[in-house]
Design a protein around this motif. Sequence first.
Motif, PDB file in Angstrom:
ATOM      1  N   SER A 156      10.630  16.879  -9.474  1.00  0.00           N
ATOM      2  CA  SER A 156      11.228  16.482 -10.748  1.00  0.00           C
ATOM      3  C   SER A 156      11.393  14.970 -10.809  1.00  0.00           C
ATOM      4  N   ARG A 157      11.516  14.350  -9.624  1.00  0.00           N
ATOM      5  CA  ARG A 157      11.424  12.896  -9.477  1.00  0.00           C
ATOM      6  C   ARG A 157      10.365  12.625  -8.431  1.00  0.00           C
ATOM      7  N   CYS A 158       9.546  11.617  -8.654  1.00  0.00           N
ATOM      8  CA  CYS A 158       8.496  11.262  -7.705  1.00  0.00           C
ATOM      9  C   CYS A 158       9.019  10.226  -6.721  1.00  0.00           C
ATOM     10  N   ARG A 159       8.624  10.355  -5.483  1.00  0.00           N
ATOM     11  CA  ARG A 159       9.007   9.372  -4.473  1.00  0.00           C
ATOM     12  C   ARG A 159       7.751   8.903  -3.753  1.00  0.00           C
ATOM     13  N   LEU A 160       7.532   7.598  -3.778  1.00  0.00           N
ATOM     14  CA  LEU A 160       6.358   7.000  -3.154  1.00  0.00           C
ATOM     15  C   LEU A 160       6.788   6.193  -1.945  1.00  0.00           C
ATOM     16  N   SER A 161       6.076   6.367  -0.841  1.00  0.00           N
ATOM     17  CA  SER A 161       6.341   5.616   0.383  1.00  0.00           C
ATOM     18  C   SER A 161       5.269   4.555   0.555  1.00  0.00           C
ATOM     19  N   THR A 162       5.693   3.366   0.962  1.00  0.00           N
ATOM     20  CA  THR A 162       4.743   2.281   1.174  1.00  0.00           C
ATOM     21  C   THR A 162       4.569   2.000   2.657  1.00  0.00           C
ATOM     22  N   GLU A 163       3.513   1.268   2.966  1.00  0.00           N
ATOM     23  CA  GLU A 163       3.183   0.939   4.349  1.00  0.00           C
ATOM     24  C   GLU A 163       4.308   0.180   5.034  1.00  0.00           C
ATOM     25  N   SER A 164       5.062  -0.611   4.273  1.00  0.00           N
ATOM     26  CA  SER A 164       6.140  -1.416   4.849  1.00  0.00           C
ATOM     27  C   SER A 164       7.408  -0.608   5.109  1.00  0.00           C
ATOM     28  N   GLY A 165       7.473   0.610   4.578  1.00  0.00           N
ATOM     29  CA  GLY A 165       8.672   1.427   4.726  1.00  0.00           C
ATOM     30  C   GLY A 165       9.515   1.500   3.470  1.00  0.00           C
ATOM     31  N   ALA A 166       9.280   0.624   2.510  1.00  0.00           N
ATOM     32  CA  ALA A 166      10.013   0.680   1.253  1.00  0.00           C
ATOM     33  C   ALA A 166       9.564   1.902   0.456  1.00  0.00           C
ATOM     34  N   THR A 167      10.485   2.491  -0.290  1.00  0.00           N
ATOM     35  CA  THR A 167      10.165   3.631  -1.126  1.00  0.00           C
ATOM     36  C   THR A 167      10.440   3.296  -2.593  1.00  0.00           C
TER      37      THR A 167
ATOM     38  N   VAL B  79       2.861  13.650 -12.233  1.00  0.00           N
ATOM     39  CA  VAL B  79       1.885  12.828 -11.526  1.00  0.00           C
ATOM     40  C   VAL B  79       0.576  12.833 -12.323  1.00  0.00           C
ATOM     41  N   TYR B  80       0.058  11.632 -12.568  1.00  0.00           N
ATOM     42  CA  TYR B  80      -1.131  11.458 -13.395  1.00  0.00           C
ATOM     43  C   TYR B  80      -2.201  10.702 -12.610  1.00  0.00           C
ATOM     44  N   VAL B  81      -3.449  10.898 -13.023  1.00  0.00           N
ATOM     45  CA  VAL B  81      -4.568  10.292 -12.305  1.00  0.00           C
ATOM     46  C   VAL B  81      -5.625   9.852 -13.307  1.00  0.00           C
ATOM     47  N   ALA B  82      -6.426   8.868 -12.918  1.00  0.00           N
ATOM     48  CA  ALA B  82      -7.589   8.441 -13.699  1.00  0.00           C
ATOM     49  C   ALA B  82      -8.693   8.080 -12.722  1.00  0.00           C
ATOM     50  N   THR B  83      -9.838   8.749 -12.824  1.00  0.00           N
ATOM     51  CA  THR B  83     -10.931   8.518 -11.881  1.00  0.00           C
ATOM     52  C   THR B  83     -12.219   9.100 -12.455  1.00  0.00           C
ATOM     53  N   GLY B  84     -13.321   8.925 -11.710  1.00  0.00           N
ATOM     54  CA  GLY B  84     -14.591   9.526 -12.082  1.00  0.00           C
ATOM     55  C   GLY B  84     -15.259   8.881 -13.273  1.00  0.00           C
ATOM     56  N   PHE B  85     -15.263   7.550 -13.324  1.00  0.00           N
ATOM     57  CA  PHE B  85     -15.765   6.848 -14.497  1.00  0.00           C
ATOM     58  C   PHE B  85     -17.287   6.696 -14.525  1.00  0.00           C
ATOM     59  N   GLY B  86     -17.963   7.068 -13.452  1.00  0.00           N
ATOM     60  CA  GLY B  86     -19.415   7.090 -13.460  1.00  0.00           C
ATOM     61  C   GLY B  86     -20.088   5.756 -13.704  1.00  0.00           C
TER      62      GLY B  86
ATOM     63  N   ARG C  48       0.834  -1.201   0.000  1.00  0.00           N
ATOM     64  CA  ARG C  48       0.000   0.000   0.000  1.00  0.00           C
ATOM     65  C   ARG C  48       0.871   1.254   0.000  1.00  0.00           C
ATOM     66  N   VAL C  49       0.593   2.162  -0.926  1.00  0.00           N
ATOM     67  CA  VAL C  49       1.288   3.440  -0.989  1.00  0.00           C
ATOM     68  C   VAL C  49       0.596   4.406  -0.040  1.00  0.00           C
ATOM     69  N   THR C  50       1.366   5.024   0.851  1.00  0.00           N
ATOM     70  CA  THR C  50       0.801   5.902   1.873  1.00  0.00           C
ATOM     71  C   THR C  50       1.168   7.361   1.675  1.00  0.00           C
ATOM     72  N   ALA C  51       2.167   7.652   0.841  1.00  0.00           N
ATOM     73  CA  ALA C  51       2.563   9.045   0.628  1.00  0.00           C
ATOM     74  C   ALA C  51       3.222   9.174  -0.734  1.00  0.00           C
ATOM     75  N   LEU C  52       3.090  10.365  -1.320  1.00  0.00           N
ATOM     76  CA  LEU C  52       3.680  10.644  -2.629  1.00  0.00           C
ATOM     77  C   LEU C  52       4.320  12.017  -2.589  1.00  0.00           C
ATOM     78  N   HIS C  53       5.627  12.065  -2.869  1.00  0.00           N
ATOM     79  CA  HIS C  53       6.340  13.333  -3.010  1.00  0.00           C
ATOM     80  C   HIS C  53       6.433  13.645  -4.488  1.00  0.00           C
ATOM     81  N   ASP C  54       5.903  14.800  -4.859  1.00  0.00           N
ATOM     82  CA  ASP C  54       5.800  15.200  -6.262  1.00  0.00           C
ATOM     83  C   ASP C  54       6.869  16.248  -6.566  1.00  0.00           C
TER      84      ASP C  54
END
Length: 506
Positions: A199-210, A343-350, A191-197
Amino acid sequence: MASTHGTGYPPAGTDLTADVAVTGGGIVGLCTAWELVRAGLDVVVLEADRVAAGVTGYTTAKLTSLHGLGYARLESQHGADKAGLYALSQQDAVERTATLCAQLDIDADLERAPAYTYAEDANRAGEIRDEAEAARRAGLDASFVTETELPFPVSGAVRVAGQLQFHPRKFLLALAEKFVAAGGRIHERSRVTALHDGSRCRLSTESGATVEARDAVIATHYPVFDRTLLFTRLKPRRELVIAAPVPSDAAPMGMYLSPEDRVRSVRSAPYDEGRRLLIVTGESFEPGAGDVRQRFARLDTWARERMPGFSEADSTYRWAAQDNDSSDHLPYVGHAHPGTQHVYVATGFGGWGMSNGVMAGRLLAAHITGGARPAWTDLYDPRRLPRVSETAELAKFQAAVARHFVGDRLHTSHADSVNDIPPGSGAVVRLEGRRCAVYRDESGHACVLSARCSHLGCLVQFNDAERVWECPCHGSRFATDGSVLHGPAVRPLEPREIRGPGDGQG
């Protein structure tokens, strides 16, 4: 879920780097990942649980460009040109899925079938005819008909031939295997719990791995990072589904949808020799609305009264699907917010996640690779400004959230004490001045949690049929032990301690 094997991709145990990190392993995440790895990029998929086992694993799996009464509304609100682009993008997704199955030799129970939007009420026949004309103007091969294969008369229906129904898990599990074989990486239970946006993106996971990546895709159905601000323009809803094996000659081959009776949707799927699985959907409601057992009962009664063979079925499946409606009735696919390039997103498909999920995969890949972008790119841009005509819908969305955020706190507790909660059920109880979400298991043991959703603090409600806690504001869902089942929440409900027996509370 019952007719496919499970998966066992490893969790992210160490820090990783990639060209693109995709958060979410449903149809959007896996289709995007596949398009990107085909383009030669190094891609990692991070899934909180198991791939194709969340919303995508519980879809009713219509893959069609006919979306209810959508085209008349799109034409009225956005103009004929944009309605045409919407139709073009959806039909492109239908054909892309068929092409992938053929090219990759994927057996996904693919069937060509017509799609219908129908009404029984004669007073709505004009509305159906208008939709047929709008869909035809948008470029679909749509027609108005008064005869269908349904076992009851209709006043009118929109018919679009050549659509698809398929088994989404068979399709996506095979696509995941092809993705890994092509060099992609999948990490489940990550599970991804945080996102640093930046020039490079950094994602933190619940386990501590990035995970560090040039680009990041949020494909979590509902965006789990609030910086997108899309939560102000999205409204979650759930619909119930029942299904039963019926004789093949009692199963319709077309895909049917009616806006009547709190929405009714009917289709069938391959099951076994001489039988097909008849799938009936409806009873649209917001998460946390309650009375889910009664809603199931209404849907079950409708199916047994209207669909021959359903009442004689020897077994019935029951589940629920969750969708997000956007305030302008168009999905959000592209850059997550005006301040980001990566950072990109896809949602709101109704409610139309199958065609929109495939569409989103191709569109996001075009963004990230810098390839030729389709004509409908701007149509789905999440950075688009709300239209004046959207103001009322936005106000309605936010009023509903405010009603729950404030109003639910003013109401009395749903139970006076823990002892008042029947075993196998849950309720919100005021304990020591705080509202707690309390579930009592069959033995009477109570699991006591904070009733405040860990997303933005709305009070959760208990779903008596599925035995889960649901947030009515933004659709987060939690197991009875507080663990996250569905975002946007990424943290569990906090545990609470209560005094022992004799204090009048449990």
